[in-house]
Design a protein around this motif. Structure first.
Motif, short mmCIF file in Angstrom:
data_model
loop_
_atom_site.label_atom_id
_atom_site.label_comp_id
_atom_site.label_asym_id
_atom_site.label_seq_id
_atom_site.Cartn_x
_atom_site.Cartn_y
_atom_site.Cartn_z
N PHE A 80 0.50 36.04 -48.32
CA PHE A 80 1.63 36.81 -47.82
C PHE A 80 2.88 36.24 -48.43
N LEU A 81 2.99 34.91 -48.53
CA LEU A 81 4.25 34.19 -49.26
C LEU A 81 4.32 34.83 -50.58
N LEU A 82 3.29 34.83 -51.27
CA LEU A 82 3.22 35.52 -52.77
C LEU A 82 3.40 36.77 -52.86
N LEU A 83 3.14 37.67 -52.02
CA LEU A 83 3.35 39.03 -52.14
C LEU A 83 4.66 39.37 -52.06
N THR A 84 5.57 38.50 -51.60
CA THR A 84 7.27 38.86 -51.45
C THR A 84 7.62 38.56 -53.08
N THR A 85 6.82 37.93 -53.86
CA THR A 85 7.46 37.78 -55.40
C THR A 85 7.46 38.99 -55.94
N PHE A 86 6.80 39.99 -55.60
CA PHE A 86 6.64 41.31 -56.26
C PHE A 86 8.16 41.80 -56.25
N TRP A 87 8.75 41.59 -55.40
CA TRP A 87 10.23 42.11 -55.13
C TRP A 87 11.10 41.06 -55.55
N THR A 88 10.96 39.71 -54.97
CA THR A 88 11.94 38.88 -55.28
C THR A 88 12.19 38.26 -56.86
N ALA A 89 10.98 38.29 -57.66
CA ALA A 89 11.12 37.99 -58.75
C ALA A 89 11.93 39.03 -59.77
N PRO A 90 11.76 40.10 -59.95
CA PRO A 90 12.22 41.19 -60.56
C PRO A 90 13.92 41.06 -59.95
N LYS A 91 14.21 40.97 -58.70
CA LYS A 91 15.71 40.67 -58.22
C LYS A 91 16.21 39.51 -58.67
N ALA A 92 15.55 38.31 -58.78
CA ALA A 92 16.06 37.18 -59.30
C ALA A 92 16.21 37.33 -60.80
#
Length: 512
Positions: free
Chosen positions: A486-498
Motif C-alpha cells: 500500500f505504501l508503494l501504491l502511493t507512488t503512482f501519484w506521488t512520483a509524477p507529482k514530484a
C-alpha cells in the motif's frame, strides 16, 4: 533546508525498538516453539497470497509502465539529488544495483527456476509435454517474468524518485515515511506515530527479503561444499556458513558504501561476466543463444498476459506471486538505498538502468545458467533432475556446474559468486535499514552491525525448521510484503507529482 534538519535526523528509537524487537521476538518464539512459528508463517502465507496476490500483480505492473512514461517524457532529463554530476561512476553504480538486487536469484534461482519450469511446464502452456524440447522456451520465458522488467522496476524507480525529491530537494530524512511527504507534508515526518509504523513495516519487510537469500545461501553453500569437498551437508554446516556470512556482512557494512560494498559489487560483476563467458565457450553456447532469443521475444510479447495470469492460484503462489511479493517487500528500503547511491543521476538514467538494463542482464544470467541445466537434462535425462528431486533446489547449481568441463573450478567460482552476491545484499540492506532509522546516509556503525546479525539469526531459525526450509523462507517473505504494497501504491501519484514540481522549479531557475 537539508542542513536545518540535521538535528532531527538522529536515531529513531521507536522505529529501532519496533523493527529490531519484532525480529528478535520472532527468534525467541521459534526457540520456544518452532512448530508453532512454522505453522503460523504457513497460515499467514496462504492468507496473504490468496487475498493480496492480485494486488501485488497490479502494483508491480503499474509501477513499470508509469516509470517508463516518466523516463521518456519531458521529465526524463531532470537531474536528481541537487548536484550537477553523479557521485560515482556508471560502472560502479550499476554494479552495486545489480549485486544488491540480484542476490537471492543470482545463483540459487537462476539454476533452480528454469529447470523446474522445464520439468513441469507452467499452466500457461497447455499441451506442451514436460521435459520436452518444446518446453525449453516456455521455461526460460517464465523465469524472465519473475526476474525481469516488472520486478526490477518496483525496486528502484518511482519510490527512488519520490525519496530523492523529498530528501535532497525538500530536506526530509532518508526514511520510508518520506515516500508520503508529497501527500501529507512534514506532519507525517516528525513525531508521527504513523510515520514510525510505516518505517517499521518497511524495515521488517526488507529484513525478511534479505533473510531469504541468507538462508538460501546457507542451504546452497552447504550442498556445494559437500559436493566439492565431501564435507557432510548438515544443519550445523548451514548455520556455520550463515554465521560467517553475517559477520563478514557486518564488517563490510561498517566500512561504508564507498569501501566494502562498492569493492565487493565491482569484483562480483567482473566475476559474473567471466563465468557467463566461460559457460558460453565451454558449455552449450549455441543452444543458449538460440533459445534465449526466442524466450526473450516470447516474454516481451506476452509481458502483460504473463504478469496478470490468475488461472492457477496454487502455481502462482509458489512462483509469480512469491517473487512479486519478495520484490515489493524490498521496494521502500531499496528506494532508500537507490536514493543514496543515485545522487546526480537523471530520471531517465535511473529508470533505464534499473528497469531496462538490469533486467536484461538478469535474463541473460538466467538463460546461461538455467539454459545449461536444461541442455544437460535434454542430453541425459536425470543428470540434473535427479539431484533436484533428491536434494531439492539447492542442488541444482552444483549438478549443472559439475558436468561442465573444469567442473570443480566452475563449481567453486559459482559458489564464490553466490556468497558475494548475498554478502553484498546483506551489508547493503544493513546499511539501508540503519539509514532509515537514523534518517541520513551515514548511520552509526553499531546499528549496521546489529541488523546484519539479527537477520542472520532469523535466517538460522528458518533454516533450522527442517525439510521445508525453503518453503518457510518463501512464506516469511510473502507475508511481510502485505503492508508494504500500500505504501508503494502511493507512488503512482506521488512520483509524477514530484517530477512535475522539480520540472517547474527547474524552469523557474532557468528563467531567472
Amino acid at each position: 533546508m537539508q542542513a536545518s534538519n540535521k538535528k532531527k535526523n538522529s536515531l529513531d528509537l521507536p522505529t529501532f525498538l519496533i523493527s529490531g524487537g519484532a525480529l528478535i521476538l520472532f527468534v525467541i518464539a521459534a526457540l520456544v516453539n518452532a512448530d508453532f512459528v512454522a505453522n503460523m508463517v504457513d497460515t499467514l502465507f496462504g492468507w496473504s497470497a490468496t487475498y493480496f496476490g492480485i494486488i501485488y500483480q497490479i502494483v508491480i505492473l503499474g509501477t513499470f509502465f508509469i516509470a517508463l512514461i516518466l523516463a521518456f517524457s519531458k521529465y526524463g532529463k531532470i537531474r536528481l539529488g541537487n548536484i550537477d554530476k553523479p557521485e560515482m561512476s556508471t560502472f560502479k553504480w550499476i554494479s552495486i544495483i545489480m549485486c544488491t538486487l540480484l542476490a537471492g536469484g543470482g545463483v540459487f534461482w537462476a539454476a533452480a527456476e528454469p529447470l523446474s519450469h522445464f520439468l513441469e511446464v507452467p499452466p500457461h502452456f497447455s499441451g506442451i509435454e514436460n521435459a520436452s524440447p518444446e518446453a525449453v522456451v516456455p521455461a526460460l520465458a517464465m523465469s524472465f517474468v519473475d526476474w525481469g522488467f516488472l520486478s526490477w522496476a518496483i525496486l528502484g524507480t518511482l519510490g527512488t524518485i519520490v525519496l530523492m525529491y523529498s530528501h535532497y530537494h525538500k530536506g526530509m530524512p532518508l526514511k520510508p515515511r518520506s515516500l508520503l511527504y508529497p501527500i501529507f507534508g512534514e506532519k507525517v515526518i516528525y513525531k508521527s506515530a504513523f510515520g514510525t509504523i510505516v518505517d517499521s513495516f518497511a524495515i521488517i519487510s526488507v529484513a525478511a527479503g534479505t533473510i531469504g537469500p541468507i538462508g538460501f545461501l546457507g542451504l546452497q553453500a552447504g550442498y556445494g561444499l559437500s559436493a566439492i569437498t565431501n564435507i557432510p551437508d548438515t544443519l550445523a554446516v548451514h548455520i556455520t556458513i550463515i554465521i560467517l556470512l553475517v559477520v563478514a556482512a557486518a564488517i563490510s557494512a561498517v566500512s561504508g558504501l564507498h569501501r566494502g560494498i562498492q569493492l565487493l559489487s565491482s569484483f562480483n560483476v567482473i566475476l559474473a561476466v567471466a563465468l557467463i563467458i566461460g559457460v558460453l565457450i565451454l558449455g552449450p553456447g549455441y543452444f543458449i543463444f538460440n533459445h534465449y532469443l526466442e524466450a526473450f521475444g516470447l516474454y516481451v510479447n506476452e509481458l502483460i498476459p504473463f504478469s496478470t495470469y490468475r488461472g492457477d492460484e496454487g502455481w502462482l503462489n509458489l512462483w509469480t506471486v512469491f517473487f512479486f511479493a519478495w520484490f515489493i517487500g524490498y521496494g521502500p528500503m531499496m528506494a532508500v538505498f537507490s536514493a543514496r547511491i543515485s545522487r546526480g543521476r537523471t530520471i531517465r538514467e535511473l529508470i533505464v538502468a534499473v528497469a531496462i538494463i538490469a533486467p536484461v542482464v538478469s535474463t541473460i544470467w538466467f538463460a546461461v545458467i538455467g539454459g545449461t541445466g536444461i541442455f544437460q537434462e535434454l542430453e541425459l535425462p536425470g543428470s540434473i533432475s535427479t539431484a533436484l528431486n533428491e536434494s531439492g533446489q539447492p542442488a541444482a547449481m552444483m549438478a549443472i556446474t559439475e558436468q561442465l568441463p573444469l567442473g570443480t573450478i566452475f563449481s567453486f567460482l559459482f559458489l564464490l559468486a553466490t556468497i558475494i552476491f548475498v554478502l553484498t545484499t546483506t551489508d547493503s540492506m544493513s546499511l539501508t535499514i540503519s539509514m532509515a532509522i537514523s534518517g541520513n546516509g551515514h548511520p552509526p556503525r553499531w546499528l549496521r552491525a546489529f541488523f546484519a546479525m539479527v537477520m542472520g539469526l532469523v535466517a538460522i531459525v528458518l533454516v533450522s525448521v527442517g525439510e521445508n526450509s525453503v518453503n518457510s523462507l518463501q512464506s516469511f517473505i510473502v507475508v511481510t510484503a502485505v503492508p508494504v504494497v500500500f505504501l508503494l501504491l502511493t507512488t503512482f501519484w506521488t512520483a509524477p507529482k514530484a517530477c512535475k514540481d522539480l520540472y517547474e522549479n527547474h524552469k523557474k531557475e532557468t528563467l531567472s
